[in-house]
Enzyme design. Structure first.
Site, PDB file in Angstrom:
ATOM      1  N   ARG A  61       0.832  -1.203   0.000  1.00 54.24           N
ATOM      2  CA  ARG A  61       0.000   0.000   0.000  1.00 54.24           C
ATOM      3  C   ARG A  61       0.873   1.261   0.000  1.00 54.24           C
ATOM      4  NH1 ARG A  61      -3.517   2.786   4.391  1.00 54.24           N
ATOM      5  NH2 ARG A  61      -4.882   4.003   3.044  1.00 54.24           N
ATOM      6  N   HIS A  65       0.699   4.276  -2.754  1.00 54.23           N
ATOM      7  CA  HIS A  65       0.546   5.694  -2.437  1.00 54.23           C
ATOM      8  C   HIS A  65       1.732   6.493  -2.951  1.00 54.23           C
ATOM      9  CE1 HIS A  65      -2.798   5.812   0.842  1.00 54.23           C
ATOM     10  NE2 HIS A  65      -3.054   4.914  -0.075  1.00 54.23           N
ATOM     11  N   ASN A  93      -3.030   9.069   4.320  1.00 55.90           N
ATOM     12  CA  ASN A  93      -1.883   8.367   4.876  1.00 55.90           C
ATOM     13  C   ASN A  93      -2.005   8.122   6.356  1.00 55.90           C
ATOM     14  OD1 ASN A  93      -0.494   8.161   2.601  1.00 55.90           O
ATOM     15  ND2 ASN A  93       0.786   9.955   2.932  1.00 55.90           N
ATOM     16  N   HIS A 191      -6.640  -5.724  -2.194  1.00 51.63           N
ATOM     17  CA  HIS A 191      -7.510  -5.716  -1.009  1.00 51.63           C
ATOM     18  C   HIS A 191      -7.916  -7.124  -0.578  1.00 51.63           C
ATOM     19  CE1 HIS A 191      -8.763  -1.201  -1.545  1.00 51.63           C
ATOM     20  NE2 HIS A 191      -7.501  -1.367  -1.181  1.00 51.63           N
TER      21      HIS A 191
HETATM   22  C1  HEM Z   1      -8.604   1.774  -6.127  1.00 47.41           C
HETATM   23  C2  HEM Z   1      -8.391   2.714  -5.232  1.00 47.41           C
HETATM   24  C3  HEM Z   1      -8.052   2.399  -3.818  1.00 47.41           C
HETATM   25  C4  HEM Z   1      -8.655   2.917  -2.721  1.00 47.41           C
HETATM   26  C5  HEM Z   1      -9.778   3.939  -2.702  1.00 47.41           C
HETATM   27  C6  HEM Z   1      -8.041   2.309  -1.568  1.00 47.41           C
HETATM   28  C7  HEM Z   1      -8.374   2.614  -0.264  1.00 47.41           C
HETATM   29  C8  HEM Z   1      -7.898   1.932   0.840  1.00 47.41           C
HETATM   30  C9  HEM Z   1      -8.294   2.197   2.203  1.00 47.41           C
HETATM   31  C10 HEM Z   1      -9.263   3.280   2.652  1.00 47.41           C
HETATM   32  C11 HEM Z   1      -7.672   1.298   2.990  1.00 47.41           C
HETATM   33  C12 HEM Z   1      -7.830   1.123   4.502  1.00 47.41           C
HETATM   34  C13 HEM Z   1      -7.025   2.123   5.272  1.00 47.41           C
HETATM   35  C14 HEM Z   1      -7.373   2.045   6.729  1.00 47.41           C
HETATM   36  O1  HEM Z   1      -8.472   2.468   7.089  1.00 47.41           O
HETATM   37  O2  HEM Z   1      -6.551   1.546   7.513  1.00 47.41           O
HETATM   38  C15 HEM Z   1      -6.865   0.474   2.134  1.00 47.41           C
HETATM   39  C16 HEM Z   1      -6.071  -0.546   2.565  1.00 47.41           C
HETATM   40  C17 HEM Z   1      -5.228  -1.256   1.756  1.00 47.41           C
HETATM   41  N1  HEM Z   1      -4.998  -1.025   0.409  1.00 47.41           N
HETATM   42 FE1  HEM Z   1      -6.101   0.138  -0.801  1.00 47.41          FE
HETATM   43  N2  HEM Z   1      -7.083   1.436  -1.980  1.00 47.41           N
HETATM   44  C18 HEM Z   1      -7.042   1.460  -3.345  1.00 47.41           C
HETATM   45  C19 HEM Z   1      -6.161   0.778  -4.159  1.00 47.41           C
HETATM   46  C20 HEM Z   1      -5.141  -0.010  -3.686  1.00 47.41           C
HETATM   47  C21 HEM Z   1      -4.042  -0.496  -4.479  1.00 47.41           C
HETATM   48  C22 HEM Z   1      -3.792  -0.153  -5.943  1.00 47.41           C
HETATM   49  C23 HEM Z   1      -3.281  -1.268  -3.654  1.00 47.41           C
HETATM   50  C24 HEM Z   1      -1.999  -2.006  -3.945  1.00 47.41           C
HETATM   51  C25 HEM Z   1      -1.630  -2.445  -5.133  1.00 47.41           C
HETATM   52  C26 HEM Z   1      -3.920  -1.267  -2.362  1.00 47.41           C
HETATM   53  C27 HEM Z   1      -3.502  -1.985  -1.272  1.00 47.41           C
HETATM   54  C28 HEM Z   1      -4.070  -1.916  -0.018  1.00 47.41           C
HETATM   55  C29 HEM Z   1      -3.699  -2.801   1.072  1.00 47.41           C
HETATM   56  C30 HEM Z   1      -2.754  -3.983   0.993  1.00 47.41           C
HETATM   57  C31 HEM Z   1      -4.405  -2.366   2.190  1.00 47.41           C
HETATM   58  C32 HEM Z   1      -4.331  -2.939   3.618  1.00 47.41           C
HETATM   59  C33 HEM Z   1      -3.244  -2.201   4.376  1.00 47.41           C
HETATM   60  C34 HEM Z   1      -2.941  -2.771   5.747  1.00 47.41           C
HETATM   61  O3  HEM Z   1      -3.411  -3.862   6.093  1.00 47.41           O
HETATM   62  O4  HEM Z   1      -2.192  -2.095   6.474  1.00 47.41           O
HETATM   63  N3  HEM Z   1      -5.026  -0.470  -2.407  1.00 47.41           N
HETATM   64  N4  HEM Z   1      -7.012   0.885   0.825  1.00 47.41           N
HETATM   65  C1  LIG Z   2      -1.894  13.822  10.765  1.00 45.05           C
HETATM   66  C2  LIG Z   2      -1.446  12.441  11.090  1.00 45.05           C
HETATM   67  O1  LIG Z   2      -1.983  11.788  11.950  1.00 45.05           O
HETATM   68  N1  LIG Z   2      -0.438  11.975  10.325  1.00 45.05           N
HETATM   69  C3  LIG Z   2       0.100  10.655  10.486  1.00 45.05           C
HETATM   70  C4  LIG Z   2       0.377  10.030   9.116  1.00 45.05           C
HETATM   71  O2  LIG Z   2       1.021   8.796   9.289  1.00 45.05           O
HETATM   72  C5  LIG Z   2       2.224   8.829  10.039  1.00 45.05           C
HETATM   73  C6  LIG Z   2       2.816   7.454  10.062  1.00 45.05           C
HETATM   74  O3  LIG Z   2       1.958   6.519  10.590  1.00 45.05           O
HETATM   75  C7  LIG Z   2       1.962   9.345  11.439  1.00 45.05           C
HETATM   76  O4  LIG Z   2       3.170   9.426  12.161  1.00 45.05           O
HETATM   77  C8  LIG Z   2       1.351  10.715  11.343  1.00 45.05           C
HETATM   78  O5  LIG Z   2       1.042  11.190  12.628  1.00 45.05           O
END
Ligand code: HEM
Ligand SMILES: CC(=O)N[C@H]1CO[C@H](CO)[C@@H](O)[C@@H]1O
Ligand SMILES: *[C@@H]1O[C@H](CO)[C@@H](O)[C@H](O)[C@H]1NC(C)=O
Ligand SMILES: *[C@@H]1O[C@H](CO)[C@@H](O)[C@H](O)[C@H]1NC(C)=O
Ligand SMILES: *[C@@H]1O[C@H](CO)[C@@H](O)[C@H](O)[C@H]1NC(C)=O
Ligand SMILES: *[C@@H]1O[C@H](CO)[C@@H](O)[C@H](O)[C@H]1NC(C)=O
Length: 326
Positions: A61, A65, A93, A191
């Site tokens: 992820r 980003h 982020n 995902h």
């Molecule tokens: C299509 C648009 C995308 C959107 C809107 C999106 C949005 C998100 C959001 C909101 C989360 C959860 C964050 C949280 O609340 O902790 C997430 C998690 C994640 N995303 Fe996406 N994502 C997108 C595309 C992608 C792409 C292209 C990848 C990688 C190739 C990806 C990989 C992941 C992974 C692996 C997680 C889990 C992260 C973790 O477990 O720490 N996403 N994504």
């Molecule tokens: C504003 C805010 O909470 N930013 C966070 C973004 O992510 C980094 C890494 O996890 C945090 O250290 C920041 O505080």
């Protein structure tokens, strides 16, 4: 005279072409200057990822980003300064993990090859190696990315699609990174691993259009279950939910099965079923083998890794990934 000028132009054109082709990413870019570079990354990942396998999701992820904001140039790793709020601190982020992991790999690289290997390549390699080490697909990572010197919060807000994205938002942000609708469907397949905070989708459960309603595109049973057992209040921002419940650690096709059952967690996941092009592509993937998905996913990852990269003499090779060189 005319022909001299003509050959002059020809030579300049050739030089430009040579210059451009030199400035491409290439497999094994560090073979001469730091032959162990890729091994150092891989060894570190293989030694440490098993202590916290969920980091594989965080790292892929992070790479996503990074590539979507100013190209894959590690700008995502830069700390804010007194005069500038960096990408790292923008809302998309808020939940990115894995920064320390990259910093520790970078220290090992610096110990053996000071000033040679970019932070951008370190992210790209570590993301791939951690997915492979946890049983997922592989892909080629050509190297030679250089690190950017600018990280702006506003750029992250403009380029990283939020979970509330509709289809046209997704199409636009992916196109900005040189990615098409096929890449969108494939890369969203990431995902299949990882977790989300309730706050990334609780609007779908509690207040979709501002009248205390639910998103009709979300399966009602699934929504009820999430409200009863996970995201119990509209303001919960600490509970985490598996995006592919049941096989959260397995890089499989079940994410796509869930999409068709209206069990994708985000509006952006659900949006993939709202265009016939992407809907048909989901069906094709589900008809194919896991290996086919892996092959196609790998091709899209390689493509994402080329998004607006800096090469040649652009940018710099950062010494520490969280600050630009002084
Ligand atoms: C299509 C648009 C995308 C959107 C809107 C999106 C949005 C998100 C959001 C909101 C989360 C959860 C964050 C949280 O609340 O902790 C997430 C998690 C994640 N995303 Fe996406 N994502 C997108 C595309 C992608 C792409 C292209 C990848 C990688 C190739 C990806 C990989 C992941 C992974 C692996 C997680 C889990 C992260 C973790 O477990 O720490 N996403 N994504
Ligand atoms: C504003 C805010 O909470 N930013 C966070 C973004 O992510 C980094 C890494 O996890 C945090 O250290 C920041 O505080
Ligand atoms: C960058 O920020 C992190 C967390 O805020 C901090 O631990 C780290 O030391 C900072 N890096 C530098 C080089 O100041
Ligand atoms: C998609 O969302 C954008 C803003 O986020 C909005 O301007 C646009 O009208 C929406 N498109 C559709 C088709 O709903
Ligand atoms: C839903 O959103 C509206 C508009 O933002 C707000 O006025 C209302 O209080 C919210 N309702 C709930 C139950 O959160
Ligand atoms: C989470 O919610 C609490 C209380 O509503 C708030 O104080 C805190 O700043 C929020 N945290 C984040 C990361 O948004």
């Amino acid at each position: 005279m005319g022909s001299t000028r003509f050959s002059g132009i020809l030579v300049s054109c050739l030089l430009v072409i040579i210059g451009l082709s030199e400035a491409q990413l290439q497999l094994g870019f560090y073979a001469k200057n730091c032959p162990n570079a890729e091994k150092i990354v891989k060894d570190y990942v293989e030694e440490h990822i098993h202590n916290s396998p969920s980091l594989a999701a965080a790292l892929i992820r992070l790479h996503f980003h990074d590539c979507f904001v100013r190209g894959c140039d590690a700008s995502i790793l830069l700390n804010s300064t007194s005069s500038n709020q960096a990408e790292k601190d923008a809302p998309p982020n808020l939940t990115l993990r894995g920064f320390d992991f990259i910093d520790r790999i970078k220290s090992r690289l610096e110990a053996q090859c000071p000033g040679i290997v970019s932070c951008a390549d370190t992210i790209a390699l570590a993301a791939r190696d951690s997915i492979v080490a946890t049983g997922g697909p592989t892909w080629k990572v050509p190297t030679g990315r250089r690190d950017g010197v600018i990280a702006r919060r506003a750029d992250a807000l403009a380029n990283i699609p939020p979970p509330t994205s509709n289809f046209s938002n997704l199409q636009r942000t992916f196109a900005n990174a040189g990615l098409d609708l096929k890449d969108l469907v494939l890369l969203s397949g990431a995902h299949t691993i990882g977790v989300s905070h309730c706050s990334s989708f609780s609007n779908r459960l509690y207040n979709f259009t501002g009248v205390g309603d639910q998103d009709p595109a979300l399966n009602t049973q699934y929504a009820a279950n999430l409200k009863a057992n996970k995201c119990k209040t509209p303001t919960d921002n600490t509970t985490i939910v598996e995006m592919d419940p049941g096989s959260v650690r397995t890089f499989d096709l079940s994410y796509y099965t869930l999409l068709l059952k209206r069990r994708g967690l985000f509006q952006s996941d659900a949006a993939l079923t709202t265009s016939s092009t992407t809907y048909n592509y989901i069906h094709q993937l589900l008809k194919g083998s896991l290996q086919n998905f892996y092959d196609e996913f790998g091709k899209s990852m390689e493509k994402m890794g080329r998004a607006n990269v800096k090469t040649g003499s652009a940018g710099e090779i950062r010494k520490q990934c969280s600050v630009v060189n002084s």
